[in-house]
Design an enzyme around this catalytic site. Structure first.
Site, PDB file in Angstrom:
ATOM      1  N   ARG A   1      -7.575  11.963  -5.510  1.00 21.68           N
ATOM      2  CA  ARG A   1      -8.758  11.199  -5.066  1.00 21.68           C
ATOM      3  C   ARG A   1     -10.010  12.084  -4.959  1.00 21.68           C
ATOM      4  O   ARG A   1     -11.124  11.627  -5.219  1.00 21.68           O
ATOM      5  CB  ARG A   1      -8.421  10.546  -3.721  1.00 21.68           C
ATOM      6  CG  ARG A   1      -9.525   9.779  -3.036  1.00 21.68           C
ATOM      7  CD  ARG A   1      -9.795   8.470  -3.747  1.00 21.68           C
ATOM      8  NE  ARG A   1     -10.781   7.689  -3.026  1.00 21.68           N
ATOM      9  CZ  ARG A   1     -12.103   7.802  -3.193  1.00 21.68           C
ATOM     10  NH1 ARG A   1     -12.595   8.666  -4.062  1.00 21.68           N
ATOM     11  NH2 ARG A   1     -12.923   7.038  -2.510  1.00 21.68           N
TER      12      ARG A   1
ATOM     13  N   ARG B   1      -3.907   6.402   0.665  1.00 22.94           N
ATOM     14  CA  ARG B   1      -4.523   7.501   1.423  1.00 22.94           C
ATOM     15  C   ARG B   1      -3.591   8.269   2.351  1.00 22.94           C
ATOM     16  O   ARG B   1      -3.895   9.387   2.730  1.00 22.94           O
ATOM     17  CB  ARG B   1      -5.709   6.950   2.223  1.00 22.94           C
ATOM     18  CG  ARG B   1      -6.881   6.623   1.344  1.00 22.94           C
ATOM     19  CD  ARG B   1      -7.964   5.891   2.087  1.00 22.94           C
ATOM     20  NE  ARG B   1      -7.548   4.538   2.427  1.00 22.94           N
ATOM     21  CZ  ARG B   1      -8.297   3.669   3.102  1.00 22.94           C
ATOM     22  NH1 ARG B   1      -9.492   4.031   3.530  1.00 22.94           N
ATOM     23  NH2 ARG B   1      -7.857   2.455   3.345  1.00 22.94           N
TER      24      ARG B   1
ATOM     25  N   ARG C   1       0.823  -1.218   0.000  1.00 23.04           N
ATOM     26  CA  ARG C   1       0.000   0.000   0.000  1.00 23.04           C
ATOM     27  C   ARG C   1       0.858   1.270   0.000  1.00 23.04           C
ATOM     28  O   ARG C   1       0.531   2.247   0.672  1.00 23.04           O
ATOM     29  CB  ARG C   1      -0.960   0.026   1.191  1.00 23.04           C
ATOM     30  CG  ARG C   1      -1.966  -1.098   1.220  1.00 23.04           C
ATOM     31  CD  ARG C   1      -3.146  -0.774   0.307  1.00 23.04           C
ATOM     32  NE  ARG C   1      -4.153  -1.821   0.402  1.00 23.04           N
ATOM     33  CZ  ARG C   1      -5.388  -1.626   0.851  1.00 23.04           C
ATOM     34  NH1 ARG C   1      -5.767  -0.454   1.234  1.00 23.04           N
ATOM     35  NH2 ARG C   1      -6.236  -2.615   0.876  1.00 23.04           N
TER      36      ARG C   1
ATOM     37  N   TYR D   1     -15.192 -11.795   0.135  1.00 21.63           N
ATOM     38  CA  TYR D   1     -15.797 -10.470  -0.112  1.00 21.63           C
ATOM     39  C   TYR D   1     -17.084 -10.601  -0.936  1.00 21.63           C
ATOM     40  O   TYR D   1     -18.057  -9.887  -0.704  1.00 21.63           O
ATOM     41  CB  TYR D   1     -14.819  -9.563  -0.870  1.00 21.63           C
ATOM     42  CG  TYR D   1     -13.818  -8.845   0.005  1.00 21.63           C
ATOM     43  CD1 TYR D   1     -14.219  -7.835   0.867  1.00 21.63           C
ATOM     44  CD2 TYR D   1     -12.468  -9.162  -0.041  1.00 21.63           C
ATOM     45  CE1 TYR D   1     -13.305  -7.157   1.664  1.00 21.63           C
ATOM     46  CE2 TYR D   1     -11.543  -8.499   0.752  1.00 21.63           C
ATOM     47  CZ  TYR D   1     -11.973  -7.495   1.603  1.00 21.63           C
ATOM     48  OH  TYR D   1     -11.066  -6.831   2.386  1.00 21.63           O
TER      49      TYR D   1
ATOM     50  N   ASP E   1      -7.178  -2.521  -7.445  1.00 20.78           N
ATOM     51  CA  ASP E   1      -7.656  -3.149  -6.218  1.00 20.78           C
ATOM     52  C   ASP E   1      -7.919  -4.624  -6.482  1.00 20.78           C
ATOM     53  O   ASP E   1      -8.148  -5.014  -7.635  1.00 20.78           O
ATOM     54  CB  ASP E   1      -8.933  -2.462  -5.712  1.00 20.78           C
ATOM     55  CG  ASP E   1      -9.193  -2.848  -4.263  1.00 20.78           C
ATOM     56  OD1 ASP E   1      -8.484  -2.339  -3.391  1.00 20.78           O
ATOM     57  OD2 ASP E   1     -10.053  -3.699  -4.011  1.00 20.78           O
TER      58      ASP E   1
HETATM   59  O1  1CP Z   1       0.213   0.844  -3.390  1.00 23.41           O
HETATM   60  C1  1CP Z   1      -0.681   0.003  -3.369  1.00 23.41           C
HETATM   61  O2  1CP Z   1      -0.529  -1.111  -2.845  1.00 23.41           O
HETATM   62  C2  1CP Z   1      -2.009   0.393  -3.976  1.00 23.41           C
HETATM   63  C3  1CP Z   1      -2.732  -0.653  -4.729  1.00 23.41           C
HETATM   64  C4  1CP Z   1      -3.704  -1.483  -3.865  1.00 23.41           C
HETATM   65  C5  1CP Z   1      -3.574  -2.830  -3.490  1.00 23.41           C
HETATM   66  C6  1CP Z   1      -2.387  -3.748  -3.754  1.00 23.41           C
HETATM   67  C7  1CP Z   1      -4.963  -1.032  -3.363  1.00 23.41           C
HETATM   68  C8  1CP Z   1      -5.498   0.338  -3.513  1.00 23.41           C
HETATM   69  N1  1CP Z   1      -5.592  -2.101  -2.773  1.00 23.41           N
HETATM   70  C9  1CP Z   1      -4.761  -3.202  -2.823  1.00 23.41           C
HETATM   71  C10 1CP Z   1      -5.039  -4.561  -2.339  1.00 23.41           C
HETATM   72  C11 1CP Z   1      -6.201  -4.821  -1.463  1.00 23.41           C
HETATM   73  N2  1CP Z   1      -7.457  -4.255  -1.508  1.00 23.41           N
HETATM   74  C12 1CP Z   1      -6.217  -5.809  -0.443  1.00 23.41           C
HETATM   75  C13 1CP Z   1      -5.066  -6.759  -0.152  1.00 23.41           C
HETATM   76  C14 1CP Z   1      -4.031  -6.154   0.730  1.00 23.41           C
HETATM   77  C15 1CP Z   1      -4.382  -6.038   2.184  1.00 23.41           C
HETATM   78  O3  1CP Z   1      -4.671  -7.062   2.836  1.00 23.41           O
HETATM   79  O4  1CP Z   1      -4.326  -4.902   2.682  1.00 23.41           O
HETATM   80  C16 1CP Z   1      -7.495  -5.799   0.159  1.00 23.41           C
HETATM   81  C17 1CP Z   1      -7.983  -6.676   1.301  1.00 23.41           C
HETATM   82  C18 1CP Z   1      -8.276  -4.815  -0.527  1.00 23.41           C
HETATM   83  C19 1CP Z   1      -9.716  -4.495  -0.291  1.00 23.41           C
HETATM   84  C20 1CP Z   1      -9.909  -3.054  -0.017  1.00 23.41           C
HETATM   85  N3  1CP Z   1      -9.836  -2.072  -0.975  1.00 23.41           N
HETATM   86  C21 1CP Z   1     -10.113  -2.429   1.234  1.00 23.41           C
HETATM   87  C22 1CP Z   1     -10.226  -3.138   2.582  1.00 23.41           C
HETATM   88  C23 1CP Z   1     -11.643  -3.345   2.912  1.00 23.41           C
HETATM   89  C24 1CP Z   1     -11.892  -4.116   4.177  1.00 23.41           C
HETATM   90  O5  1CP Z   1     -12.014  -5.341   4.117  1.00 23.41           O
HETATM   91  O6  1CP Z   1     -11.974  -3.465   5.231  1.00 23.41           O
HETATM   92  C25 1CP Z   1     -10.196  -1.040   0.992  1.00 23.41           C
HETATM   93  C26 1CP Z   1     -10.450   0.054   1.984  1.00 23.41           C
HETATM   94  C27 1CP Z   1     -10.004  -0.842  -0.406  1.00 23.41           C
HETATM   95  C28 1CP Z   1      -9.956   0.450  -1.143  1.00 23.41           C
HETATM   96  C29 1CP Z   1      -8.608   0.864  -1.585  1.00 23.41           C
HETATM   97  N4  1CP Z   1      -7.767   0.080  -2.387  1.00 23.41           N
HETATM   98  C30 1CP Z   1      -6.612   0.771  -2.642  1.00 23.41           C
HETATM   99  C31 1CP Z   1      -6.727   2.070  -2.015  1.00 23.41           C
HETATM  100  C32 1CP Z   1      -5.698   3.154  -2.096  1.00 23.41           C
HETATM  101  C33 1CP Z   1      -7.969   2.115  -1.353  1.00 23.41           C
HETATM  102  C34 1CP Z   1      -8.545   3.297  -0.593  1.00 23.41           C
HETATM  103  C35 1CP Z   1      -9.627   3.891  -1.389  1.00 23.41           C
HETATM  104  C36 1CP Z   1      -9.953   5.334  -1.068  1.00 23.41           C
HETATM  105  O7  1CP Z   1      -9.155   6.243  -1.372  1.00 23.41           O
HETATM  106  O8  1CP Z   1     -11.064   5.570  -0.565  1.00 23.41           O
END
Ligand code: 1CP
Length: 338
Positions: free
Chosen positions: A37, A28, A24, A150, A74
């Site tokens: 964003r 954010r 990540r 999910y 994502d």
């Molecule tokens: O630099 C990077 O890694 C950005 C690319 C990236 C990756 C590899 C994003 C952007 N998401 C992910 C993977 C991801 N997404 C995972 C696997 C990694 C982990 O375990 O943390 C998971 C579980 C998700 C699902 C997801 N997407 C969540 C979690 C939800 C939950 O279960 O509570 C969330 C909040 C997102 C949104 C998201 N994805 C990525 C970003 C930057 C964001 C935030 C969105 C925003 O700005 O509102």
């Protein structure tokens, strides 16, 4: 690309200074991310703009001295391509308006259409255009199990109670869905490689929902199948695969299998003891607890030194966090000093 310290480490070559990237690393916690964003109501709309994705992937590279970049996208793009109706509403996590609620929903699914995710492959191409030529790009997907969880839950959750009930009521339907997702993940990752990614990471972020038997039945079986398909395909056979497995219920050495190059270690694991068992077989990536990045510079440096010291002689060590950077972390802390 041959000189990439990250790719060398994935081939278990020893580096004097370990390559670094952060899970990540784009997102954010970066003010420059927030600026972009703001222009989008729904996060998914932003993911569908390849040039914006490229710009977001480049942001941490411009700010820090990193050895790998990760595609900006994502893991939930695949369930979205099955018409489950994904949206990310302001201040909330992901939500599916049309989740998997019955076995009939699985039986009725349309075939996976690879071109529905062409915005992701275009994002890979755009990112490769603007990244430094020597910097590898990591492609990724969720593990079939994590994506199924999910899809059934309809979004994120603390305990995934609906998913647990669904697998106990309809185990065979879940297995059918896992087969479908495994094949979609394979096609998706193959297309990412064709578009230019240099390594692949599979995120099994919800492996810890399963007991050791169910972990084998619903998660590892399908992750192994996905990795095998990748190794058997001429396009992807040489692309290194990293697995992030959050599974404290099983020993890491009992989870790994030969088609993987590297394990991305959760912060709850002891990297020192895991490394003793894996030397010469797998590269290891990890595993600073991201919570330390909320502490003083002295603590961050001391904890980082502990990990790097323990891994000094390990062939194939990549320094990373033991899970993703959280939005409350100050970017200066990622640099290690103000
Ligand atoms: O630099 C990077 O890694 C950005 C690319 C990236 C990756 C590899 C994003 C952007 N998401 C992910 C993977 C991801 N997404 C995972 C696997 C990694 C982990 O375990 O943390 C998971 C579980 C998700 C699902 C997801 N997407 C969540 C979690 C939800 C939950 O279960 O509570 C969330 C909040 C997102 C949104 C998201 N994805 C990525 C970003 C930057 C964001 C935030 C969105 C925003 O700005 O509102």
């Amino acid at each position: 690309m041959n000189n990439s310290s990250f790719l060398q480490a994935l081939s278990r070559e020893k580096n004097d200074v370990p390559p670094i990237w952060f899970m990540r690393q784009a997102g954010r916690y970066l003010p420059e991310y927030q600026t972009i964003r703001k222009n989008y109501k729904n996060f998914l709309d932003m993911c569908k703009e390849p040039r914006t994705c490229a710009e977001l992937a480049l942001q941490p590279i411009e700010r820090f001295d990193l050895d790998a970049s990760i595609l900006f996208s994502d893991i939930l793009t695949i369930p979205d391509a099955f018409n489950l109706g994904l949206a990310f509403h302001e201040g909330e996590g992901p939500k599916f308006s049309n989740p998997i609620s019955t076995p009939q929903d699985i039986a009725r699914l349309e075939d996976f259409q690879i071109e529905k995710l062409s915005y992701v492959y275009k994002a890979v191409e755009e990112t490769k255009k603007i990244l430094p030529a020597t910097l590898p790009l990591i492609g990724f997907c969720g593990s079939p199990w994590t994506l199924a969880a999910y899809s059934i839950e309809g979004g994120g959750s603390k305990d995934f109670a609906k998913t647990k009930k669904f697998i106990s009521d309809h185990p065979e339907a879940v297995k059918d869905y896992l087969e479908i997702i495994t094949d979609a993940c394979f096609q998706y990752l193959k297309q990412q490689v064709l578009s230019g990614v240099n390594a692949l990471q599979i995120f099994d972020s919800w492996a810890d929902l399963l007991n050791p038997n169910d972990l084998e039945t619903y998660s590892l079986k399908y992750t192994r199948k996905l990795a095998r398909k990748l190794k058997e395909d001429v396009v992807t056979s040489k692309t290194p695969i990293i697995l992030f497995e959050k599974a404290p219920q099983k020993k890491i050495s009992d989870i790994l299998f030969e088609d993987l190059s590297c394990i991305s270690l959760h912060w709850s694991e002891s990297i020192e003891s895991v490394s003793e068992n894996l030397k010469g077989q797998f590269a290891i990536q990890g595993n600073l607890n991201p919570l330390f990045l909320l502490e003083s510079d002295e603590i961050i440096q001391a904890e980082t030194k502990k990990i790097c010291g323990a891994m000094k002689n390990f062939p194939g060590f990549i320094f990373n966090l033991g899970h993703g950077i959280t939005p409350d972390i100050k970017p200066e802390k990622v640099r290690g000093h103000d």
